[in-house]
Design an enzyme around this catalytic site. Structure first.
Site, PDB file in Angstrom:
ATOM      1  N   ASN A 162      -2.571  12.955  -2.644  1.00 17.24           N
ATOM      2  CA  ASN A 162      -3.638  13.448  -3.521  1.00 17.24           C
ATOM      3  C   ASN A 162      -4.155  14.810  -3.067  1.00 17.24           C
ATOM      4  O   ASN A 162      -4.379  15.712  -3.884  1.00 17.24           O
ATOM      5  CB  ASN A 162      -4.797  12.444  -3.554  1.00 17.24           C
ATOM      6  CG  ASN A 162      -4.638  11.423  -4.663  1.00 17.24           C
ATOM      7  OD1 ASN A 162      -3.943  11.655  -5.642  1.00 17.24           O
ATOM      8  ND2 ASN A 162      -5.270  10.270  -4.499  1.00 17.24           N
ATOM      9  N   ASP A 212       0.857  -1.183   0.000  1.00 17.93           N
ATOM     10  CA  ASP A 212       0.000   0.000   0.000  1.00 17.93           C
ATOM     11  C   ASP A 212       0.900   1.243   0.000  1.00 17.93           C
ATOM     12  O   ASP A 212       1.879   1.301   0.766  1.00 17.93           O
ATOM     13  CB  ASP A 212      -0.886  -0.028   1.253  1.00 17.93           C
ATOM     14  CG  ASP A 212      -2.020   0.981   1.170  1.00 17.93           C
ATOM     15  OD1 ASP A 212      -3.113   0.583   0.738  1.00 17.93           O
ATOM     16  OD2 ASP A 212      -1.788   2.149   1.545  1.00 17.93           O
ATOM     17  N   ASP A 242      -2.402  10.195  -9.951  1.00 16.68           N
ATOM     18  CA  ASP A 242      -2.492   9.180 -11.009  1.00 16.68           C
ATOM     19  C   ASP A 242      -1.114   8.885 -11.593  1.00 16.68           C
ATOM     20  O   ASP A 242      -0.786   7.729 -11.894  1.00 16.68           O
ATOM     21  CB  ASP A 242      -3.428   9.653 -12.127  1.00 16.68           C
ATOM     22  CG  ASP A 242      -4.896   9.590 -11.716  1.00 16.68           C
ATOM     23  OD1 ASP A 242      -5.191   8.996 -10.656  1.00 16.68           O
ATOM     24  OD2 ASP A 242      -5.742  10.129 -12.461  1.00 16.68           O
ATOM     25  N   GLU A 295      -4.790   2.595  -3.989  1.00 18.04           N
ATOM     26  CA  GLU A 295      -3.335   2.609  -3.921  1.00 18.04           C
ATOM     27  C   GLU A 295      -2.778   1.260  -3.453  1.00 18.04           C
ATOM     28  O   GLU A 295      -1.624   1.158  -3.036  1.00 18.04           O
ATOM     29  CB  GLU A 295      -2.847   3.720  -2.991  1.00 18.04           C
ATOM     30  CG  GLU A 295      -3.181   3.515  -1.511  1.00 18.04           C
ATOM     31  CD  GLU A 295      -4.526   4.098  -1.110  1.00 18.04           C
ATOM     32  OE1 GLU A 295      -4.675   4.485   0.057  1.00 18.04           O
ATOM     33  OE2 GLU A 295      -5.433   4.171  -1.972  1.00 18.04           O
TER      34      GLU A 295
END
Length: 538
Positions: free
Chosen positions: A416, A408, A425, A452
């Site tokens: 973000n 992860d 992205d 993620e």
């Protein structure tokens, strides 16, 4: 579809003709059992051919033949009692042949109809210096719908061949002035363009030496003079049907060559021959492929295990079938559904292998879309769910470990929130590319499992090497140097990881394995992130 009229009272005869003419020749068969039926059918349909019994219940004399002659329908007489003079009767120029009513007769009629369908209105060159013979033979040929051109000797025949390039067969006399039949054949066969045109020679001389010369120079068959109509017809049927079969086989070969992906190799996998379709899909020319090992097409995505299984199967004399991803000359790829079978010599030893393939690239691309993550272009959760159980099952045959590395991205929400979703992205794309680029074996697989969260399924010889690989992946991710100032573990993007390594026999419940890896991932996060946790009992 050509139509055949059967006129007979016998249900057995009708049934046999229906079955054979429909199945073997693809013709439509209509049936009459009376004069009234015959008249009605003839008024409503155009018939290619009629097959009629001479003796029908309720029919007087040759009334049946009179009706067929009035409609000019080519007719075959099929009866247990034959009046051969009907063939010479000027009232019935449409009568082609008479055949005795038995099983052999049905076979003969089937071949006769097939031959006439094939040769109808084809041109035949008739060569003879006797006007009487020319006239009689022409009459015989026209009965089976042939168009006849006539020449009095070989010299005139060549003049006609200059203006008629669509001659389908040549029937020549042997003894003629200026150029006899043997001289004609020698000159005719000397030109490659004439190789496939059948030549029959009519002669009263059947001397062994003469026969040998004719056959040596390419005559297809000899006919005894005076010509017997039945013999001529029989040899024409055989000649035209042989020509038809040859053309059909040639057309099939051309179709296979152009549209079917085929190859032949020797016992070492060296390519001996390939079809045009093979060249087109691979991007190589035939000259570039012949003499090369088939490995020239091997795509790095394909596991060694597949080729091992393929080779073990075909070298044991069995047929192998499977889906294979191949490499094109330009570096692109294509998928085929392949069937490979051994070729044997007369002593049952394998002398090579023949493969036929179907292009399934579009099908596989659609499959890839359904199992590929649209953003990162690595496999998705769906493919993980389908693939992981197969990996475990396949590993049960060996002694190695099956490993599941769950990871992860650390503090991805903060990334973000602060850098924006487009930048997020880009991180996911680079992260996935890093995983894919650092896989060690052809059967190691990377997945985006959601958001993620990523995973790798791989095999290892022992836990030490499994953990070393996981740590290497962790380091490679950090070495991308994707700045992340909101990450508590590093100034760059990093990942926390949970690793489960077990023998295949120990992996009974996929969900339990996933939960175990997830718990280890949570532990890695609690311990400061950017690290790998391996279960103590793994």
């Amino acid at each position: 579809m050509k139509k055949i009229l059967i006129i007979d009272n016998s249900n057995v005869t009708i049934s046999l003709f229906k079955k054979i003419l429909t199945k073997e020749l693809g013709m439509e068969v209509l049936v009459s059992k009376s004069i009234e039926d015959t008249k009605e059918l003839l008024s409503e349909h155009n018939f290619f051919m009629a097959i009629t019994n001479l003796y029908l219940l309720g029919v007087k004399g040759n009334e049946n033949l009179d009706i067929l002659a009035s409609y000019k329908v080519p007719t075959i007489l099929f009866s247990s009692q034959i009046e051969s003079e009907l063939l010479e009767d000027d009232r019935y120029p449409n009568v082609i042949d008479y055949v005795f009513k038995d099983a052999n007769g049905i076979k003969y009629i089937t071949r006769l109809i097939e031959a006439i369908e094939y040769c109808s209105y084809k041109k035949v060159l008739l060569i003879d210096d006797s006007a009487t013979t020319l006239s009689l033979t022409e009459k015989m040929l026209k009965k089976i719908s042939l168009r006849v051109l006539k020449a009095k000797d070989g010299v005139e025949a060549f003049e006609m061949l200059e203006t008629h390039n669509d001659i389908s067969l040549i029937l020549s006399d042997y003894h003629m002035p200026n150029m006899n039949g043997l001289e004609f054949v020698k000159k005719f066969r000397s030109e490659i363009k004439n190789a496939d045109i059948p030549v029959l020679i009519a002669t009263s001389e059947l001397d062994q030496a003469i026969k040998i010369q004719f056959y040596k120079y390419g005559v297809n068959d000899l006919i005894q003079k005076p010509v017997l109509e039945e013999e001529l017809k029989f040899k024409l049927i055989n000649t035209f049907l042989d020509k038809k079969r040859y053309e059909e086989n040639l057309a099939k070969s051309e179709m296979i060559e152009n549209y079917v992906i085929t190859s032949r190799t020797d016992t070492n996998g060296i390519i001996m021959n390939v079809s045009k379709a093979f060249c087109e899909i691979s991007g190589y020319s035939k000259e570039e492929l012949v003499g090369q090992n088939h490995k020239i097409l091997r795509h790095p995505d394909m596991p060694d295990a597949l080729y091992d299984a393929m080779w073990n199967t075909i070298t044991s004399g069995k047929v192998w079938r499977g889906e294979v991803k191949n490499l094109k000359k330009d570096g692109e790829y294509y998928w085929v559904d392949a069937i490979i079978e051994p070729l044997f010599d007369n002593e049952e030893n394998i002398k090579g292998y023949y493969a036929i393939r179907l292009d399934i690239t579009n099908k596989k691309k659609i499959e890839e879309i359904s199992i590929t993550d649209g953003l990162t272009n690595i496999f998705n959760r769906r493919h993980f769910n389908e693939t992981f159980p197969k990996v475990i099952k396949g590993a049960q045959r060996g002694d190695g470990l099956v490993c599941f590395l769950l990871m992860d991205i650390d503090h991805f929400k903060q990334y973000n929130d602060n850098y924006g979703h487009q930048a997020g992205d880009d991180v996911l794309i680079q992260f996935a590319a890093c995983l894919k680029a650092n896989l060690k074996r052809a059967d190691d697989i990377a997945f985006r499992l959601g958001g993620e969260e990523f995973g790798i399924v791989y095999k290892a010889d022992d836990k030490g090497s499994a953990l070393e690989f996981a740590k290497e992946i962790r380091q490679k991710i950090e070495d991308l140097h994707m700045r992340h100032e909101y990450n508590s573990a590093s100034e760059y993007v990093t990942a926390s990881m949970g690793l489960v390594c077990k023998s295949a026999d120990e992996m009974k419940d996929i969900d339990a394995i996933f939960k175990e890896a997830d718990d280890l991932l949570y532990e890695a996060k609690k311990s400061g992130r950017n690290q790998v946790k391996l279960a103590s009992n793994s």
